[in-house]
Write an enzyme that holds these catalytic residues in place. Structure first.
Site, PDB file in Angstrom:
ATOM      1  N   ARG A   1      24.901 -15.168  40.233  1.00  0.00           N
ATOM      2  CA  ARG A   1      25.522 -14.062  40.981  1.00  0.00           C
ATOM      3  C   ARG A   1      25.190 -14.288  42.448  1.00  0.00           C
ATOM      4  O   ARG A   1      24.134 -13.870  42.923  1.00  0.00           O
ATOM      5  CB  ARG A   1      24.969 -12.721  40.504  1.00  0.00           C
TER       6      ARG A   1
ATOM      7  N   ASP B   1      31.455  -5.732  32.281  1.00  0.00           N
ATOM      8  CA  ASP B   1      32.614  -5.030  32.831  1.00  0.00           C
ATOM      9  C   ASP B   1      33.703  -4.843  31.783  1.00  0.00           C
ATOM     10  O   ASP B   1      34.391  -3.822  31.763  1.00  0.00           O
ATOM     11  CB  ASP B   1      33.165  -5.801  34.042  1.00  0.00           C
TER      12      ASP B   1
ATOM     13  N   MET C   1       3.009   2.326  -2.374  1.00  0.00           N
ATOM     14  CA  MET C   1       3.258   2.935  -3.680  1.00  0.00           C
ATOM     15  C   MET C   1       1.943   3.040  -4.429  1.00  0.00           C
ATOM     16  O   MET C   1       0.896   2.685  -3.919  1.00  0.00           O
ATOM     17  CB  MET C   1       4.257   2.079  -4.443  1.00  0.00           C
TER      18      MET C   1
ATOM     19  N   GLY D   1       0.780  -1.233   0.000  1.00  0.00           N
ATOM     20  CA  GLY D   1       0.000   0.000   0.000  1.00  0.00           C
ATOM     21  C   GLY D   1       0.810   1.280   0.000  1.00  0.00           C
ATOM     22  O   GLY D   1       0.261   2.367   0.052  1.00  0.00           O
TER      23      GLY D   1
ATOM     24  N   THR E   1      31.327  -9.509  29.777  1.00  0.00           N
ATOM     25  CA  THR E   1      31.471  -8.424  28.798  1.00  0.00           C
ATOM     26  C   THR E   1      30.815  -7.127  29.256  1.00  0.00           C
ATOM     27  O   THR E   1      31.030  -6.092  28.640  1.00  0.00           O
ATOM     28  CB  THR E   1      30.905  -8.857  27.434  1.00  0.00           C
TER      29      THR E   1
HETATM   30  C1  PEP Z   1      29.851  -8.864  33.489  1.00  0.00           C
HETATM   31  O1  PEP Z   1      30.555  -7.983  33.975  1.00  0.00           O
HETATM   32  O2  PEP Z   1      29.677  -9.010  32.278  1.00  0.00           O
HETATM   33  C2  PEP Z   1      29.137  -9.792  34.383  1.00  0.00           C
HETATM   34  C3  PEP Z   1      28.434 -10.782  33.889  1.00  0.00           C
HETATM   35  O3  PEP Z   1      29.170  -9.538  35.702  1.00  0.00           O
HETATM   36  P1  PEP Z   1      28.288  -8.410  36.404  1.00  0.00           P
HETATM   37  O4  PEP Z   1      27.312  -7.915  35.413  1.00  0.00           O
HETATM   38  O5  PEP Z   1      27.661  -9.073  37.582  1.00  0.00           O
HETATM   39  O6  PEP Z   1      29.333  -7.425  36.783  1.00  0.00           O
HETATM   40 MG    MG Z   2      31.188  -8.164  35.994  1.00  0.00          MG
END
Ligand code: PEP
Ligand code: MG
Length: 912
Positions: free
Chosen positions: A578, A803, A115, A113, A801
Site C-alpha cells: 500500500r 472493499d 464425564m 474428566g 475483498t
Molecule cells: C481491499 O480492499 O481488500 C484492499 C486490500 O485494499 P485496502 O484494504 O487498502 O482498501
Molecule cells: Mg481496497
C-alpha cells in the site's frame, strides 16, 4: 422381531463393525472412543480386562425416552455381565469370589474428566467379607469399598465429594497419618461405615447393597451425566455436538492397590508438550488410577518404572509401540499392574500442544507410520498460529532471573508466555476477564472439570499439584493456554486468598508471568515478543505443505523489514504494497500536505519531486529483499483529506491562535501568530473543500490518479527508477503496478496511458528495459461483473475483498465490528463475519464471475486476493476452489496460509 442390540461385549467387535458398515468413525460414534479402543485393543492382542459397552444409541434412547432404558437394553446388559462372569470365573455379588466392575462414560470425542466413573461396583457388606477371606487384605478391601460408596455417592447421588474427603482428613488428623497410604485396614473399615452414614444423611436412603441395583443406577448416572453442566460447558468450548450421547463401558476391575507388586499409571507414547518420541507419564505404586489423575499424591516419573518393575515396563513400552503402529498416532494410555500383570485400561489419541502436534506429525511421517500428506493434515492452521504467539523476551527473562524474580519452578506442561493477575477461583477468573477485561492467571492447588470456564478465560494456568497428565495440563494443552503444574514449593491458601513460596507472599490480584516453556514463574509482568519460527519440524512440515498446495502464498507488505519477515516465513511474492502508507511518516507528511495545498501545477510538481526520492528508496528496499520474486505496488488509494489534520482539531487550533493574538505582548509575536493563522486557514479551507460525506465511496483509488495525474506519474517514476537502480546492482526485479478501486474499464484505459508513458520515459532515461506488469484490483462489484472488459487493460487482477465485502454488503468496513453486525452474528442472522471469512455466496460469487470473465479475455489471467481474507483458512479454501493464483496476507499469517492452502488442495483431491 428381534430387539435392537444395545450392548456389545469387547469380543463382539466384528458384529458392531458390520452394523456401522465397517466405518471406524461409525464405531467410535456407537461405542464412544474409549469403548471402541478397548474392544479394538483386545482384538490386536493387547491385554484388556474383560468387559462390554452399552452403546451411545442406548444413551440417546434413554435421554429421549425421559429416563427409561430402551427396550431390551437392561436384559442385554445382564447377559453381557454373565459372559464376563464366565470369562473371569467370578460371579457378580458372590460372597466368596465376587466379580467387581467399573462403570465409565465414553463419548465419541474425548472429554477429559468431564464425564463420570464409578469403580468397584459389586462390593457390599457380604462380598467385602468374601474378598477379605480371599485376599487376606482388609485394608485393600475396605479402601475399595469406601471408594465405591464415595464415587457412587458423588456421581450417582450428587453428594458433594468434600463430605467424604473431609471425613478422611479428619481421620488422618486424629491418627496422625501423613497420607491415605498410612491408614490401616481397621481405619478404612471405620471410614466405610462412616461413609455409609454420610450417604444416608445426604440421601435419606441406605447405600444399595444389591450389586445389580448398583450397576443399574451407575449406568443411568453415566447416561444422565451427558447433559450435566460441566459436560455441556466442555462441549460448547470444544465445539462438540450435543446429540452424540455417551456410551457406558463396564469393565472387570483390576487393582493397582493390592500391594507393592501393583501399580497404576497414565502415559503418553510421546511427550505431549514437546512431541519428543519417548514414553512420558506418571504412576504410583500400590494405588488406584484416580489417585494419579487427581494429582493428590506426588506421582513418580514413568522412567522409574524401569527400576521398580522392569518386566512390566518393558511390556508397556512394547505395547506403546504396538498401539502407535495400530492407531498411527500418539496415544494417551491408562494402565494398571495387578500383582505384576500389566493391564491396559484405555488408549486414545493423546492431546498435545501445537509444538508437539507438529513434531509428532513430522516424526511419524519420517518413521513411515503416516504419509507426508497425513502429517500435513494432522496439524491445523490454528496450531501454526501458536508458533507465532508471544514468548517472553529473552533479555527480560535474563534480567528477571538475575534480579531474583523467579518465584518458583514447576512442570512446563503447556508452552507459551502468560502474564496476568493471580486469581484463585474459576468464577472470579471469568468475571475479571470477561466483564472487566483484565488479564488473569488461574491459580489452584489442582483443577477440576468445574474449573474449565475459568481456565478458558485465563491467559495461563498454574497449579501446585498434579503431573503432566493432570486435568490442568490436558485442558491447558487442548486450548493452547500456557500452563505450569506440580509446583510443590507453592503453598496456596484459598481462604486467605494468597499464596506463598517460602517467605514470599503473592496476593490475589498480584501480577505474575508464567513461562510455559521452562516452567518458571516470575513475579511481575515480563515483556513478551513474537518468536521467529525456526522450529525444525515446523520448517519441514511447511515444506511438505508447499509441495502439496497449488495456491501461491504472497504477503501484504509495506516496508523492507516486513518483506524480510515475509520471505523468511515463506512468502513467494508481495501481493500488496500500500504505497500511501509511506506517505504517513512524519518527515514526509508536510510534503504530501504541500502537494495537496498546491494551487499551481508547478507547486504541486515541486512537492511531488520532494517525495520522489523517498518513494524510490522505499521501493528499492522492497525490490532488494524480494530479489527474484514479484512485487505488486498499488498506487495511492485513500482520499486526500486523510493526509490533512482533522477539521475539528484545526478549528480548535485556530481559535486558540486567535485568542493568543489578543494577548500577544509584542508586534513581532502578533505578526508570527497571524502568519500561522493564515497557513492554518488555508489548510482548513482545503480540508473543508476535500471533505466528503462518504469518503470510502469518494475521491480515492483510480479516481484520485485521474484527478491528479502527476501523482500517478511520480509514483510510477519512483517504481521504475528504483527498479532500474536495483537491476544495476544485480537484483532480479519483477515489478507490478496495480490500480485500486477501478469500476469501469475506461478508468484503467486512461491511467494505463499515463503510466506506460512515464514507465517508457524512465526506462529510456536509464537505458534499462524492465519487465513489468500492469493490473488492477477488483474490489467493486461493477469491476467484477465487467471483468472481461477490464481484462482488456489489465494483465492481472487482485481481489480487494475488504472493499468488495464492504460494497457488496453495503456495510461500512470501518464501522462493521462496532455496529449492528455483532448483533447480526449473535442472533445468527449472519453465520459468520463476512469481513473475517469470505462470504462464499455473495462476494465469492462475484469473484467467480470476475475470474471467469477475466480469463475469457486473457486466458492466463493471474488472479490473487489481497484483502484480509487472504490469511483466513476458511477463506483460503474458497480461494483454492475458485482457482486463484495466490493468496496474499500479512507476513505473520504466511505460514498459516501455506498450511491452509495445502489442506484445501488435499480436501479437493479427496472430493474428486
Ligand atoms: C481491499 O480492499 O481488500 C484492499 C486490500 O485494499 P485496502 O484494504 O487498502 O482498501
Ligand atoms: Mg481496497
Amino acid at each position: 422381531m428381534s430387539t435392537k442390540k444395545w450392548v456389545y461385549l469387547f469380543d463382539e467387535l466384528d458384529q458392531a463393525m458390520q452394523y456401522v458398515n465397517d466405518e471406524w468413525d461409525g464405531l467410535r460414534g456407537l461405542f464412544g472412543g474409549k469403548g471402541a479402543n478397548l474392544a479394538d485393543m483386545q482384538r490386536i492382542g493387547v491385554p484388556v480386562p474383560p468387559g462390554f459397552t452399552v452403546t451411545t444409541e442406548a444413551c440417546n434412547g434413554y435421554l429421549a425416552g425421559g429416563g427409561v432404558f430402551p427396550d431390551g437394553m437392561w436384559d442385554q446388559e445382564l447377559q453381557a455381565l454373565m459372559a464376563i462372569e464366565k470369562k473371569t470365573g467370578k460371579t457378580f455379588g458372590d460372597a466368596d469370589h465376587p466379580l467387581l466392575v467399573s462403570c465409565r462414560s465414553g463419548a465419541k470425542f474425548s472429554m477429559p474428566g468431564m464425564m463420570d466413573t464409578v469403580l468397584n461396583i459389586g462390593l457390599n457388606d457380604e462380598t467385602a467379607k468374601g474378598m477379605i477371606r480371599h485376599t487376606k487384605d482388609p485394608r485393600f478391601v475396605y479402601d475399595a469399598y469406601r471408594r465405591l460408596i464415595q464415587m457412587f455417592g458423588s456421581v450417582v447421588m450428587n453428594i458433594p465429594d468434600e463430605a467424604f474427603e473431609s471425613a478422611i482428613e479428619q481421620m488422618k488428623r486424629e491418627v496422625g497419618a501423613a497420607s491415605d497410604a498410612d491408614l490401616t485396614g481397621a481405619q478404612w473399615q471405620y471410614l466405610t461405615a462412616r461413609f455409609k452414614t454420610i450417604f444416608r444423611s445426604h440421601t435419606q436412603v441406605d447405600f444399595p447393597q444389591d450389586p445389580v441395583e448398583q450397576l443399574k443406577m451407575a449406568t443411568e448416572a453415566v447416561f444422565k451425566s451427558w447433559n450435566g453442566k460441566r459436560a455441556v460447558d466442555y462441549r460448547n468450548a470444544a465445539g462438540i455436538a450435543h446429540d452424540l450421547g455417551t456410551a457406558v463401558n463396564i469393565v472387570t476391575m483390576v487393582f493397582g492397590n493390592m500391594g507393592d507388586d501393583c501399580a497404576t499409571g497414565v502415559a503418553m507414547t510421546r511427550n505431549g508438550a514437546t512431541g519428543a518420541p519417548k514414553l512420558e507419564g506418571d504412576y504410583l505404586i500400590n494405588a488406584q488410577g484416580e489417585d494419579v489423575v487427581a494429582g493428590i499424591r506426588m506421582t513418580k516419573d514413568i522412567d522409574q518404572l524401569a527400576d521398580d518393575m522392569p518386566e512390566a515396563y518393558a511390556e508397556l513400552q512394547q505395547i506403546a509401540k504396538v498401539l502407535e503402529k495400530h492407531y498411527r498416532d500418539m496415544q494417551d494410555i491408562e494402565f494398571t499392574i495387578e500383582k505384576g500383570k500389566l493391564w491396559m485400561l484405555q488408549t486414545r489419541d493423546g492431546k498435545r500442544t501445537a509444538q508437539a502436534a507438529v513434531r509428532i506429525a513430522v516424526d511419524m511421517a519420517e518413521e513411515g507410520l503416516i504419509t507426508h500428506e497425513e502429517a500435513v493434515t494432522r496439524v491445523s492452521p490454528s496450531q501454526i498460529d501458536f508458533f507465532l504467539h508471544p514468548q517472553f523476551d529473552t533479555q527480560a527473562i535474563a534480567e528477571a532471573r538475575s534480579q531474583g524474580m523467579v518465584l518458583a519452578r514447576g512442570l512446563n506442561v503447556s508452552p507459551g508466555a502468560a502474564v496476568g493477575k493471580v486469581v484463585f477461583d474459576a468464577d472470579l477468573a471469568e468475571s475479571w476477564a470477561k466483564e472487566q477485561g483484565r488479564k488473569v492467571l488461574m491459580v489452584r492447588p489442582e483443577t477440576k472439570p468445574d474449573d474449565v470456564h475459568g481456565m478458558l478465560a485465563a491467559k495461563g494456568i498454574l497449579t501446585s499439584r498434579g503431573g503432566r497428565t493432570s486435568h490442568a495440563a490436558l485442558v491447558a494443552r487442548q486450548f493452547g493456554k500456557p500452563a505450569i503444574v506440580g509446583v510443590s514449593a507453592l503453598q496456596i491458601d484459598l481462604n486467605k486468598r494468597r499464596m506463598s513460596v517460602g517467605d514470599r507472599v503473592i496476593q490475589e490480584g498480584d501480577w505474575l508471568s508464567l513461562d510455559g516453556n521452562t516452567g518458571e514463574i516470575f513475579i511481575g509482568q515480563l515483556t513478551t515478543m513474537v518468536p521467529d519460527i525456526k522450529d525444525p519440524w515446523l520448517i519441514k512440515l511447511l515444506a511438505w505443505a508447499d509441495e502439496i498446495r497449488t495456491l501461491g502464498v504472497w504477503a501484504n507488505v509495506d516496508y523492507p523489514v516486513d518483506a524480510q519477515r515475509a520471505r523468511e516465513y515463506g512468502a513467494e511474492g508481495i501481493g500488496l504494497c500500500r504505497s500511501e502508507h509511506m506517505f504517513f511518516e512524519s518527515e514526509r507528511l508536510p510534503y504530501i500536505q504541500k502537494m495537496i495545498m498546491a494551487q499551481l501545477p508547478f507547486d504541486r510538481r515541486e512537492a511531488l519531486n520532494t517525495l520522489l526520492p523517498f518513494q524510490r528508496e522505499d521501493f528499492a528496499g522492497l525490490f532488494r529483499v524480494m530479489d527474484g520474486l514479484p512485487v505488486i505496488i498499488r498506487l495511492i488509494d485513500p482520499p486526500l483529506h486523510e493526509f490533512l489534520p482533522d477539521l475539528v482539531q484545526l478549528i480548535n487550533e485556530l481559535a486558540d491562535l486567535k485568542m493568543r493574538v489578543k494577548h500577544a505582548p509584542t508586534l513581532a509575536e502578533i505578526d508570527s501568530l497571524l502568519q500561522q493563522i493564515q497557513r492554518k486557514e488555508t489548510i482548513r479551507k482545503q480540508a473543508e473543500h476535500l471533505h466528503e460525506q462518504n469518503p470510502m465511496l469518494g475521491l480515492r483509488g483510480v479516481r484520485l490518479g485521474i484527478q491528479i495525474p502527476e501523482l500517478t506519474t511520480m509514483q510510477v517514476r519512483a517504481v521504475f527508477e528504483a527498479a532500474c537502480e536495483v537491476t544495476r546492482e544485480g537484483v532480479k526485479v519483477l515489478p507490478k503496478v496495480m490500480i485500486p478501486l477501478t469500476s469501469h474499464a475506461n478508468e484503467l484505459k486512461v491511467q494505463r496511458e499515463v503510466l506506460e508513458n512515464e514507465a517508457r520515459k524512465v526506462m529510456a532515461e536509464q537505458g534499462i528495459e524492465i519487465e513489468y506488469k500492469f493490473g488492477t484490483m477488483i474490489e467493486l462489484p461493477r469491476a467484477a461483473l465487467t471483468a472481461d472488459r477490464i481484462a482488456e487493460h489489465a494483465q492481472f487482477f487482485s481481489f480487494g475483498t475488504n472493499d468488495l465485502t464492504q460494497t457488496t454488503y453495503g456495510i461500512s468496513r470501518d464501522d462493521a465490528e462496532a455496529g449492528f453486525l455483532i448483533g447480526y452474528l449473535n442472533r445468527g442472522i449472519l453465520p459468520e463475519n463476512p469481513f473475517a471469512t469470505l462470504d462464499r455466496d455473495g462476494v465469492g460469487e462475484l469473484m467467480r464471475i470476475a475470474i471467469k470473465k477475466g480469463r475469457t479475455t486473457r486466458k492466463d489471467m493471474e488472479c490473487g486476493i489481497c484483502g484480509e481474507h487472504g490469511g483466513d483458512p476458511d477463506s483460503i479454501a474458497i480461494c483454492h476452489e475458485l482457482g486463484l493464483t495466490y493468496v496474499s496476507c500479512s507476513p505473520f499469517r504466511v505460514p498459516i496460509a501455506r498450511l491452509a492452502a495445502a489442506h484445501a488442495a488435499l480436501k479437493s483431491k479427496k472430493a474428486k
